[in-house]
Each structure stands twice: as C-alpha cells, then as structure tokens.
Design a protein around this motif. Sequence first.
Motif, short mmCIF file in Angstrom:
data_model
loop_
_atom_site.label_atom_id
_atom_site.label_comp_id
_atom_site.label_asym_id
_atom_site.label_seq_id
_atom_site.Cartn_x
_atom_site.Cartn_y
_atom_site.Cartn_z
N ASP A 57 17.00 -22.20 25.04
CA ASP A 57 18.46 -22.61 25.31
C ASP A 57 18.52 -22.25 26.62
O ASP A 57 17.48 -21.89 27.49
N ARG A 58 19.44 -22.33 27.31
CA ARG A 58 19.49 -22.10 28.80
C ARG A 58 19.41 -20.67 29.20
O ARG A 58 19.03 -20.41 30.46
N THR A 59 20.01 -20.15 28.38
CA THR A 59 20.04 -18.63 28.74
C THR A 59 18.47 -18.05 28.64
O THR A 59 17.97 -17.29 29.68
N ARG A 60 17.81 -18.52 27.67
CA ARG A 60 16.38 -18.16 27.64
C ARG A 60 15.51 -18.65 28.63
O ARG A 60 14.77 -18.01 29.41
N THR A 61 15.75 -19.80 29.02
CA THR A 61 15.21 -20.58 30.16
C THR A 61 15.24 -19.72 31.48
O THR A 61 14.48 -19.42 32.09
N LEU A 62 16.67 -19.33 31.81
CA LEU A 62 16.78 -18.53 33.00
C LEU A 62 16.13 -17.29 32.92
O LEU A 62 15.80 -16.80 33.95
N ALA A 63 16.07 -16.64 31.92
CA ALA A 63 15.66 -15.19 31.47
C ALA A 63 14.30 -15.29 31.79
O ALA A 63 13.69 -14.37 32.51
N MET A 64 13.40 -16.33 31.31
CA MET A 64 11.91 -16.63 31.59
C MET A 64 11.79 -16.50 33.10
O MET A 64 10.86 -16.18 33.68
N GLU A 65 12.76 -17.30 33.58
CA GLU A 65 12.46 -17.83 35.11
C GLU A 65 12.61 -16.34 35.94
O GLU A 65 11.80 -16.08 36.79
N ILE A 66 13.70 -15.57 35.70
CA ILE A 66 13.81 -14.32 36.50
C ILE A 66 12.53 -13.52 36.16
O ILE A 66 12.25 -12.61 37.01
N VAL A 67 12.39 -13.19 34.77
CA VAL A 67 11.01 -12.46 34.57
C VAL A 67 10.00 -12.84 35.22
O VAL A 67 9.08 -12.01 35.78
N SER A 68 9.52 -14.08 35.42
CA SER A 68 8.13 -14.46 35.69
C SER A 68 8.06 -14.46 37.14
O SER A 68 7.08 -14.23 37.78
N GLN A 69 9.30 -14.69 37.87
CA GLN A 69 9.35 -14.76 39.28
C GLN A 69 10.21 -13.74 40.16
O GLN A 69 10.00 -13.39 41.20
N PHE A 70 11.19 -13.25 39.36
CA PHE A 70 12.15 -12.48 40.28
C PHE A 70 12.61 -10.98 39.70
O PHE A 70 13.55 -10.55 39.73
N LEU A 71 11.60 -10.53 38.96
CA LEU A 71 11.70 -9.16 38.14
C LEU A 71 12.14 -7.97 39.09
O LEU A 71 13.06 -7.34 38.53
N GLU A 72 11.48 -8.20 40.15
CA GLU A 72 11.76 -7.00 41.14
C GLU A 72 13.03 -7.09 41.75
O GLU A 72 13.79 -5.90 41.62
N LEU A 73 13.78 -8.30 41.91
CA LEU A 73 15.12 -8.35 42.30
C LEU A 73 16.03 -7.84 40.93
O LEU A 73 17.09 -7.24 41.53
N LEU A 74 15.50 -8.41 39.75
CA LEU A 74 16.37 -7.98 39.04
C LEU A 74 16.57 -6.26 38.70
O LEU A 74 17.47 -5.59 38.53
N ALA A 75 15.23 -5.70 38.96
CA ALA A 75 15.17 -4.23 38.86
C ALA A 75 15.95 -3.52 39.81
O ALA A 75 16.38 -2.42 39.50
N SER A 76 16.01 -4.11 40.83
CA SER A 76 16.89 -3.42 42.08
C SER A 76 18.40 -3.91 42.02
O SER A 76 19.21 -3.67 42.95
N HIS A 77 18.68 -4.74 41.14
CA HIS A 77 20.06 -5.20 40.89
C HIS A 77 20.79 -5.84 42.24
O HIS A 77 21.98 -5.63 42.56
N ASP A 78 19.70 -6.73 42.61
CA ASP A 78 20.31 -7.55 43.70
C ASP A 78 20.56 -8.90 43.40
O ASP A 78 19.95 -9.93 43.41
N PHE A 79 21.79 -8.93 42.85
CA PHE A 79 22.26 -9.94 42.09
C PHE A 79 22.81 -11.09 42.87
O PHE A 79 22.66 -12.31 42.81
N VAL A 80 23.33 -10.88 44.17
CA VAL A 80 23.41 -11.89 45.11
C VAL A 80 22.45 -12.81 45.45
O VAL A 80 22.27 -14.07 45.34
N LYS A 81 21.14 -12.23 45.61
CA LYS A 81 19.76 -12.73 46.05
C LYS A 81 19.46 -13.49 44.77
O LYS A 81 18.86 -14.72 44.95
#
Length: 471
Positions: A209-233
């Motif tokens: 679904d859309r949520t899983r697709t977005l989650a996979m994109e974040i994990v594969s490309q932007f995991l460091e941004l998620l870990a630092s809680h940089d939600f704006v970026k």
Amino acid sequence: MKPSLQLKLTQHLALTPQLQLSIRLLQLSTLELEQELENYLRDNPLLERQEEYAQSGSLPGSDGRDEGADRETAEDHSEQPYADDDSWPVEEASYLASSGSFDDEDNDYQDVQAATISLREHLLWQLGLMNLSERDRALVRCLVDALDEDGYLTQSLEELAETMPAELAIEPEELQAALNHLQHFDPTGVGARSAQECLLLQLQVLPADRTRTLAMEIVSQFLELLASHDFVKLKKQTGCDDEALRAAHLLICSLNPRPGAQYAASDTRYVTPDVVVRKLRGQWSVSVNAEAFPRLRINSLYAHILSRQRGSGLAVHLQEARWLIRNVQQRFDTILRVAQAIVDRQRQFFDHGEVAMRPLVLREIADLLGLHESTISRVTTQKYMATPRGIFELKYFFGSHVGTEAGGACSATAIRALIKQMIGAEEPKKPLSDSQISEILGQQGIVVARRTIAKYREALSIPPVNLRKSI
C-alpha cells in the motif's frame, strides 16, 4: 642508653572470630548468604535446617506456647540437655513470630523458568522442512552458524567462501542463493547484513500500500534522517505530507531491528526481598520476609553425644554452630532496624511516590541507630525490600540533593521523577529542552543547572529534545 622494661596500657580493636563472622554475614546478599550457609551445613555435623517449620507453614514460637517449657519437657523425657537448647533461643522465636510472612496472594517470588529454543535450533528445524539438495542444506547450515545472537550475518559472503574447504569450490553466488533461502525463514529479517536490510526484509512481506511504499523509500534512502527526527527534510525529500509521514514512521517503528533476540538465552536474576513493607493501621511497618530467613538449629543427636563425651572434637563445631545461629539472627535484626529507619524517613515516598523522596545520607541513619556508617553501607548493599510500589534495594533510598530557594534541599530522585513527569506530559510537536525544564523547576523553587538536567535525563534513558520531536 641502658635497656629497660616498661609496661603500657593501650586500647585497640580486636576482630574476634565471632565479630569477623558477623561482619562477613552482614555484607552478603540473600543468595550469597544461602550459599555460605550451605557450606556450613556441609562441614558442620552439629548444624542442620529446621525443616519441620517449612513443611508445616508455621514459624518457631508462633503457636503461642512457652518455648522454655517445651525445652524443659523435652529434656525431662529424653535426658538430652542439648536437644533443643540452641535450636532457636526465645528471643529468636519471638523475633520470627513478629516478623510476619507473605500471604499466599503476595508471594510472587517463585522462580519460573520457561522452556526455550535457540535461534539456531529454530532455523535448522525450518531447514529440515525444505526440499533442498544436500549441498544447499550444508550451505544454509553454514550461514546459520555464522549468525550473531540478533540474527545478523556479520561476515561478507566472500569472507565466508574463503573459510570453506578449497576442494568444495564454493562460489559467493552459491552462498547468495543459500542466503536468499535463509532470509525467508522465521523470524522475518533473519540473515540480514545491516539494520537497513533487516527492516526492508520485514517491509517486503507486508501487504502493498502507499504507507509501505513510503516506509521502504525512507528505510532504503533516508534512514539517517529518520533516526535524527529531521521530519522537515524528510517531507521535502519524499514529497509527502504530515499524515503520510506519520503513518510510515509508525509502521517503521513497529518493526523489529533485532529479530533473533527473542531466542537469545536470557540471564534472568531473581531477587528475594529481605524485608516487606506494609501499611498497618495507617503506619508503614517493616517485617522480615520469612522466605528469606534461614531456619537453623543444633542437631540434637550430636549435641546429646557431645554432652556425654566431654573433650570431644565436636565441641568446636558446637561453638561454631551457636555463633552462626546468633549472627544470622543479628544480621536480620540489623537489616530490620535499618529498613524501618529508612521507611520512617521516607514515609512520603511510600504515600506519594518518587516525587516525594527526601534527601537521605548514610550518616543520618547511622547516627539514629548508633551504628557505624560502614555498617549501614553493608546493610543497604544488595539487600532488598518489597513494597506496594515495587522491590527496591535499600541503597535506592539514599542519594544526593540540590538546594532550593527556601534554603532546603530536594532529593535527586525526586528531581528525576519530576523531569520524567514533565517530559511525559510535554507536547510531542514541541518537546521541552533541558533549559526549559531547568526554568520550570526554578519557578517551583528548585535550583537545577541545565547540565544537571541533562545528566538526570540521560540517567533516565530519555533522548534529547531533537530526538523526542514527533510529526
């Protein structure tokens, strides 16, 4: 100068064997005491456990009878002067009778050990169900043996291939095929070579679904941004809105980054409280936990033999047994006195919780009871009390303090509880900084520096403000 003889009177402290035994028993934990007593029971034939009380569920002296009369009756009938004389002195019987015991509904300290299976056994069991060739089975088994306790493959396939016997001519491609089989085993995520791969493996088995697709994109490309809680970026990079990012974030947080940890052998340690705290008639009262109190006595048969054979080698064992029984009694008596003094000083804690903890130092209890500060230190280390608020080490009730504007003092434990309360009630989108927490406490009359707030927050395992911010 002529040699001469002079007499001098000096005072010095002599550590008698009985005093040394008392100090050693006092500093032992309940488990260590039990092990020490087992050594004495094994080496001293005159010492034994008073098993009948454990079987009957009653304590010595708890039936209300005159124990002295019982001893006289026993001596009259058996003519054994040592039959019960040292089993439990009258003061020990009354001590145990007043100690109380856990009710059946309160006694939750039995060791329960569940049957467990290791990660390796779980994976090999699944391997046995698969229709693979013997060579493929052997390669998967090698990969299983290379996993760490979290289920990760920490070696590269090239390194593993080099460790294989050269005559097998194993190629990394074959190991990759074996790894593909392994990564389809339960638990999902096992066999991953990084946290990123582990999360992706778990996302891949979820419904698309859309949520899983977005989650996979974040994990594969932007995991460091998620870990630092940089939600704006993150929103800028993925082009999603707050609602979609919040849903993907929750999905990623629900994954297990350590899939093999549930099969790891746990080093569980059970604590037997030395004392129990209850509120009786509006007052907090401390009693010795009967489950922790060892029931010892002199063996009547050997004592009878010793009474008829003066000069027997058993005399040393008899004296040792007497010392041990008295010192075990003294140990619990001291623990009870110290615990009651602590409870009297920390009544507000038992009524209102950590926020009401008052400053307390070892010297205060030592002066109150007329004991040395080192004795209080021994008593409060690895000794535990069961309370309606949980089980605590006696040393927990002591700690540093900070000053207040009124000239008083506030316990560091109370300040940590206040910090935890404030952070728990903060606005997730606008969490409190250490400086803001310091200002709020200052408004309440508690002067705490920002760096002290940071130290207490880290002690509570609470992340800094930037990592607590949510979407």
